[in-house]
Scaffold this motif. Structure first.
Motif, PDB file in Angstrom:
ATOM      1  N   THR A   1     102.933 -41.290  -5.902  1.00  0.00           N
ATOM      2  CA  THR A   1     103.473 -41.187  -4.514  1.00  0.00           C
ATOM      3  C   THR A   1     103.198 -39.848  -3.910  1.00  0.00           C
ATOM      4  O   THR A   1     103.566 -38.824  -4.273  1.00  0.00           O
ATOM      5  CB  THR A   1     104.944 -41.070  -4.518  1.00  0.00           C
ATOM      6  OG1 THR A   1     105.597 -40.234  -5.441  1.00  0.00           O
ATOM      7  CG2 THR A   1     105.388 -42.472  -5.189  1.00  0.00           C
ATOM      8  N   GLY A   2     102.192 -40.099  -2.919  1.00  0.00           N
ATOM      9  CA  GLY A   2     101.504 -38.539  -2.484  1.00  0.00           C
ATOM     10  C   GLY A   2     100.305 -38.154  -3.435  1.00  0.00           C
ATOM     11  O   GLY A   2     100.427 -38.169  -4.598  1.00  0.00           O
TER      12      GLY A   2
ATOM     13  N   ASP B   1      95.149 -40.628  -5.389  1.00  0.00           N
ATOM     14  CA  ASP B   1      96.517 -40.876  -5.828  1.00  0.00           C
ATOM     15  C   ASP B   1      96.632 -42.109  -6.913  1.00  0.00           C
ATOM     16  O   ASP B   1      97.628 -42.781  -7.159  1.00  0.00           O
ATOM     17  CB  ASP B   1      97.163 -41.187  -4.727  1.00  0.00           C
ATOM     18  CG  ASP B   1      96.709 -42.670  -3.851  1.00  0.00           C
ATOM     19  OD1 ASP B   1      95.764 -43.227  -4.369  1.00  0.00           O
ATOM     20  OD2 ASP B   1      97.499 -43.092  -3.013  1.00  0.00           O
TER      21      ASP B   1
END
Length: 390
Positions: A252-253, A178
């Motif tokens: 994010t993720g 990520d």
């Protein structure tokens, strides 16, 4: 968006004169020169009866516009279209030099020292086997899945830049599940003015990182493809350096795709034996493209890698990869140089990327937690690549 001019008046006059001399002032070519520029903007420009003054007027108008609502820089697009119509090398060079200046200023790209030996000659490479294993193709497709187009909106004083915040384009890629890497100047989202870089305040830089949008799998120009491409948001900027021109964003993720392998040692280049490198990029914010094989790294030191290739604004932040699809450098800038011969051409682009080994060392010293996270992800990549014991 009106801003300080990209080019001085003398350069505009030189471009106008060259355009007239080369027949580009022909009214029938005007639509072709504006190809790729929003029709609504083109329709807003004054129309004049005489061809020469029309070119001068168009250049003056575009010279004052930083970028349009879709993130394109109209003057850069016009100059690129004009250069594509020319066969005369000297005339084409006038447009390409202006294009380079506009692209660098619009991206806020830092200066790259053009320390290329004048008169350097590179021979055609015809006496070695230049084939690669067939798996090279599938490896490139896998690597490309980790590369994204990045769009960043500028903030100032905690709010979107006024009167209109227009997106800056770049390229980024996954270095850990990520964590996305691009150039600092991409996240900085400022043009250069009078040769000086404008630097966003730290709080605004974080806002710009959090507001960034990274699209994976953007691979053709259809509207449907653009809408369907995976878009990743960022929660913030976790590490960066202006001098090495890198930035690491936390997405994010974790996107459902692998990260790229990175080199732990600087790429070395032996004199007169260039090394082929490959660059996966989103030039001008356009769909993904790849520059293959004849893009030769010809010089390197501990920090910088220099190579010949084709890149444009928006290519900033692209991974520079070996034939084994390992990232050896982070592309950050381009210069057009004279008196350099490359495979029979009297001029060539000299591109510069920051060695990944230098970035990793900087992270180890200044952002140890981020370095540890990346190192763990790279170790996992290596583990999965090893043959399984029976």
């Amino acid at each position: 968006m009106t801003s300080d001019p990209y080019l001085p008046p003398d350069d505009i006059v030189r471009l106008r004169d060259t355009a007239v001399e080369q027949g580009l002032a022909d009214p029938s070519l005007r639509r072709l020169l504006f190809e790729g520029i929003l029709p609504k903007y083109r329709g807003s420009l004054p129309l004049l009866a005489a061809p020469g003054p029309q070119v001068q007027s168009d250049l003056n108008e575009m010279n004052r516009v930083e970028r349009l609502v879709d993130g394109t820089v109209p003057l850069a697009v016009w100059l690129r279209n004009a250069s594509d119509q020319l066969t005369d090398a000297a005339a084409r060079d006038v447009f390409l030099k202006a294009l380079d200046e506009v692209v660098r200023d619009s991206a806020g790209e830092p200066d790259v020292a053009p320390d290329v030996p004048t008169g350097e000659t590179k021979e055609e490479i015809v006496f070695r086997d230049d084939t690669v294993p067939f798996g090279f193709l599938s490896g490139g497709a896998l690597a490309g899945a980790s590369v994204a187009r990045v769009k960043v909106l500028p903030y100032e004083g905690g709010a979107l830049l006024q009167p209109v915040a227009l997106p800056h384009n770049g390229t980024g890629w996954l270095i850990a599940p990520d964590l996305l890497v691009t150039n600092h100047h991409v996240v900085n989202a400022r043009k250069r003015t009078a040769g000086e870089r404008q630097v966003a305040a730290p709080a605004d830089l974080q806002l710009q990182a959090r507001g960034s949008r990274s699209r994976f799998d953007y691979e053709d120009g259809s509207a449907d493809d653009d809408a369907a491409a995976e878009e990743a948001h960022a929660s913030g900027l976790v590490a960066w350096d202006e001098e090495l021109d890198y930035a690491v964003l936390r997405l994010t993720g974790a996107p459902s795709r692998p990260c790229l392998r990175v080199a732990t040692e600087p790429l070395t280049v032996v004199s007169d034996t260039p090394v082929a490198v490959n660059i996966i990029q989103h030039p001008g914010g356009e769909p993904k493209r790849i520059a293959l094989r004849n893009n030769l790294a010809f010089d390197a030191d501990e920090r910088d890698l220099r190579y010949f290739t084709d890149t444009r604004g928006g290519s900033s932040g692209s991974p520079v990869l070996t034939d084994a699809w390992t990232v050896v450098a982070l592309h950050r800038g381009t210069r057009r140089v004279s008196d350099v011969s490359f495979q029979g051409k009297s001029t060539a682009f000299v591109n510069v990327g920051t060695q990944l080994s230098a970035i990793m060392e900087h992270l180890r010293e200044h952002s140890p937690q981020v370095h540890t996270e990346i190192a763990a992800a790279q170790s996992e990549l290596a583990r999965r690549a090893r043959p399984q014991e029976v």
